[in-house]
Design a protein around this motif. Structure first.
Motif, PDB file in Angstrom:
ATOM      1  N   GLY A 152       0.808  -1.215   0.000  1.00 23.51           N
ATOM      2  CA  GLY A 152       0.000   0.000   0.000  1.00 23.51           C
ATOM      3  C   GLY A 152       0.838   1.261   0.000  1.00 23.51           C
ATOM      4  N   LEU A 153       0.398   2.244   0.766  1.00 21.75           N
ATOM      5  CA  LEU A 153       1.045   3.562   0.733  1.00 21.75           C
ATOM      6  C   LEU A 153       2.512   3.493   1.143  1.00 21.75           C
ATOM      7  N   PRO A 154       3.344   4.351   0.545  1.00 23.57           N
ATOM      8  CA  PRO A 154       4.765   4.397   0.914  1.00 23.57           C
ATOM      9  C   PRO A 154       4.966   5.035   2.286  1.00 23.57           C
ATOM     10  N   ILE A 155       6.113   4.709   2.885  1.00 28.47           N
ATOM     11  CA  ILE A 155       6.446   5.278   4.197  1.00 28.47           C
ATOM     12  C   ILE A 155       7.965   5.368   4.286  1.00 28.47           C
ATOM     13  N   VAL A 156       8.451   6.231   5.160  1.00 29.56           N
ATOM     14  CA  VAL A 156       9.904   6.338   5.380  1.00 29.56           C
ATOM     15  C   VAL A 156      10.296   5.405   6.518  1.00 29.56           C
ATOM     16  N   PHE A 157      11.172   4.458   6.195  1.00 28.42           N
ATOM     17  CA  PHE A 157      11.695   3.521   7.188  1.00 28.42           C
ATOM     18  C   PHE A 157      13.005   4.070   7.716  1.00 28.42           C
ATOM     19  N   ARG A 170      17.567   6.658   6.347  1.00 22.32           N
ATOM     20  CA  ARG A 170      16.166   6.666   5.959  1.00 22.32           C
ATOM     21  C   ARG A 170      15.999   6.089   4.561  1.00 22.32           C
ATOM     22  N   VAL A 171      15.044   5.226   4.408  1.00 20.56           N
ATOM     23  CA  VAL A 171      14.765   4.577   3.121  1.00 20.56           C
ATOM     24  C   VAL A 171      13.255   4.559   2.925  1.00 20.56           C
ATOM     25  N   ILE A 172      12.823   4.939   1.747  1.00 24.49           N
ATOM     26  CA  ILE A 172      11.384   4.866   1.471  1.00 24.49           C
ATOM     27  C   ILE A 172      11.020   3.429   1.100  1.00 24.49           C
ATOM     28  N   LEU A 173      10.010   2.902   1.759  1.00 22.49           N
ATOM     29  CA  LEU A 173       9.493   1.573   1.410  1.00 22.49           C
ATOM     30  C   LEU A 173       8.168   1.736   0.685  1.00 22.49           C
ATOM     31  N   GLU A 174       8.101   1.088  -0.493  1.00 21.79           N
ATOM     32  CA  GLU A 174       6.921   1.203  -1.340  1.00 21.79           C
ATOM     33  C   GLU A 174       6.217  -0.142  -1.473  1.00 21.79           C
ATOM     34  N   HIS A 175       5.065  -0.084  -2.091  1.00 18.91           N
ATOM     35  CA  HIS A 175       4.236  -1.276  -2.279  1.00 18.91           C
ATOM     36  C   HIS A 175       5.026  -2.420  -2.921  1.00 18.91           C
ATOM     37  N   GLY A 176       5.037  -3.546  -2.266  1.00 17.67           N
ATOM     38  CA  GLY A 176       5.707  -4.725  -2.803  1.00 17.67           C
ATOM     39  C   GLY A 176       7.148  -4.888  -2.363  1.00 17.67           C
ATOM     40  N   ASP A 177       7.695  -3.879  -1.687  1.00 16.75           N
ATOM     41  CA  ASP A 177       9.084  -3.990  -1.225  1.00 16.75           C
ATOM     42  C   ASP A 177       9.174  -4.952  -0.040  1.00 16.75           C
ATOM     43  N   VAL A 178      10.268  -5.698   0.001  1.00 16.65           N
ATOM     44  CA  VAL A 178      10.493  -6.639   1.106  1.00 16.65           C
ATOM     45  C   VAL A 178      11.860  -6.340   1.712  1.00 16.65           C
ATOM     46  N   VAL A 179      11.893  -6.144   3.010  1.00 19.01           N
ATOM     47  CA  VAL A 179      13.153  -5.944   3.716  1.00 19.01           C
ATOM     48  C   VAL A 179      13.511  -7.244   4.419  1.00 19.01           C
ATOM     49  N   LEU A 202      -4.860  -0.797  -4.144  1.00 17.98           N
ATOM     50  CA  LEU A 202      -5.125  -2.065  -3.455  1.00 17.98           C
ATOM     51  C   LEU A 202      -5.493  -1.886  -1.985  1.00 17.98           C
ATOM     52  N   THR A 203      -5.019  -0.821  -1.358  1.00 14.25           N
ATOM     53  CA  THR A 203      -5.167  -0.711   0.105  1.00 14.25           C
ATOM     54  C   THR A 203      -5.858   0.575   0.548  1.00 14.25           C
ATOM     55  N   ASP A 204      -6.380   1.335  -0.406  1.00 14.70           N
ATOM     56  CA  ASP A 204      -7.061   2.598  -0.088  1.00 14.70           C
ATOM     57  C   ASP A 204      -6.140   3.547   0.679  1.00 14.70           C
ATOM     58  N   GLU A 205      -6.581   3.927   1.882  1.00 12.71           N
ATOM     59  CA  GLU A 205      -5.850   4.969   2.620  1.00 12.71           C
ATOM     60  C   GLU A 205      -4.766   4.381   3.518  1.00 12.71           C
ATOM     61  N   PHE A 206      -4.538   3.069   3.451  1.00 15.61           N
ATOM     62  CA  PHE A 206      -3.683   2.398   4.430  1.00 15.61           C
ATOM     63  C   PHE A 206      -2.317   1.981   3.880  1.00 15.61           C
ATOM     64  N   ARG A 207      -1.417   1.746   4.831  1.00 11.89           N
ATOM     65  CA  ARG A 207      -0.217   0.952   4.557  1.00 11.89           C
ATOM     66  C   ARG A 207      -0.264  -0.251   5.479  1.00 11.89           C
TER      67      ARG A 207
END
Ligand code: MD6
Ligand code: FE
Length: 216
Positions: A152-157, A170-179, A202-207
């Protein structure tokens, strides 16, 4: 490091090493994501998302549920893994086979063959939610990595060091990324910054974040 730029045996994407013991497998879970989200809905129908309370009495801003033979919980007594959902009194929903397979493939791709997660913590962030710097240290065996799937929505990890005071990358994690996180990094501090508002098809307003662990 040619193989870091291309191929993944099981699917799409490319690898970005972030530091010793931490790699981001970009888009590794993209094609699986609709099935993963369907499984999340299934899990949440049995074990609803809830805002757990930390031992310090704060309600977590991310809503959580779990799947697998063990689930992570926090309450006034502390942090721990347990086999039952404290809210329903029932066992946590079983780990969906698709979850297990994806986590094992990602771990293998990152150099941790034979990963057998028994716990999947599912976090749901809405805009304004975050997770402060923390260590994942309630598991029994730190030789096993953690596999973390972003949907879903991106976020800063934030990827820090062994001390809370170590300045995080800091790394941006986006939809489908796996750490995949293990080895010398296994106990490093990490967290995510506040989720910004947005819309994802796919996830509306969520991550959502799925973290797989070998807890027991
Ligand atoms: C999140 N993830 O991405 C929270 N922990 O929403 C984690 O706390 C985490 O992504 C250990 C390893 C990878 C992670
Ligand atoms: Fe964590």
């Amino acid at each position: 490091m040619m193989n870091d730029l291309f191929d993944s045996v099981d699917g799409e994407g490319w690898s970005e090493p972030v530091g010793d013991g931490v790699v981001v497998l970009r888009r590794f879970a993209s094609s699986a994501s609709p099935a993963l989200m369907a499984a999340v809905a299934d899990i949440a129908a049995q074990a609803p998302f809830r805002h757990m309370v930390t031992p310090g009495g704060h309600s977590m801003s991310a809503a959580m549920t779990c799947a697998g033979s063990l689930g992570w919980v926090t309450d006034a007594r502390g942090y721990r893994y347990q086999s039952c959902d404290p809210q329903t009194g029932r066992a946590w929903p079983a780990m969906p086979p698709k979850f297990f397979a994806l986590a094992q493939q990602a771990a293998e791709r990152a150099g941790f063959p034979g990963f057998e997660p028994d716990a999947c913590l599912v976090n749901r962030y809405r805009p304004g939610a975050k997770m402060g710097l923390h260590q994942d240290k309630d598991e029994r065996d730190f030789s096993q990595p953690i596999v973390s799937v972003s949907l879903g929505l991106p976020i800063v990890f934030q990827f820090g060091g062994l001390r809370r005071s170590d300045r995080p990358q800091r790394v941006i994690l986006e939809h489908g990324d796996v750490v995949v996180w293990g080895g010398v990094a296994r106990l490093n501090y990490h967290g995510v910054l506040t989720l910004k508002a947005g819309h994802h098809p796919l996830t509306d307003e969520f991550r959502y974040n799925l973290t797989f662990r070998k807890a027991g």
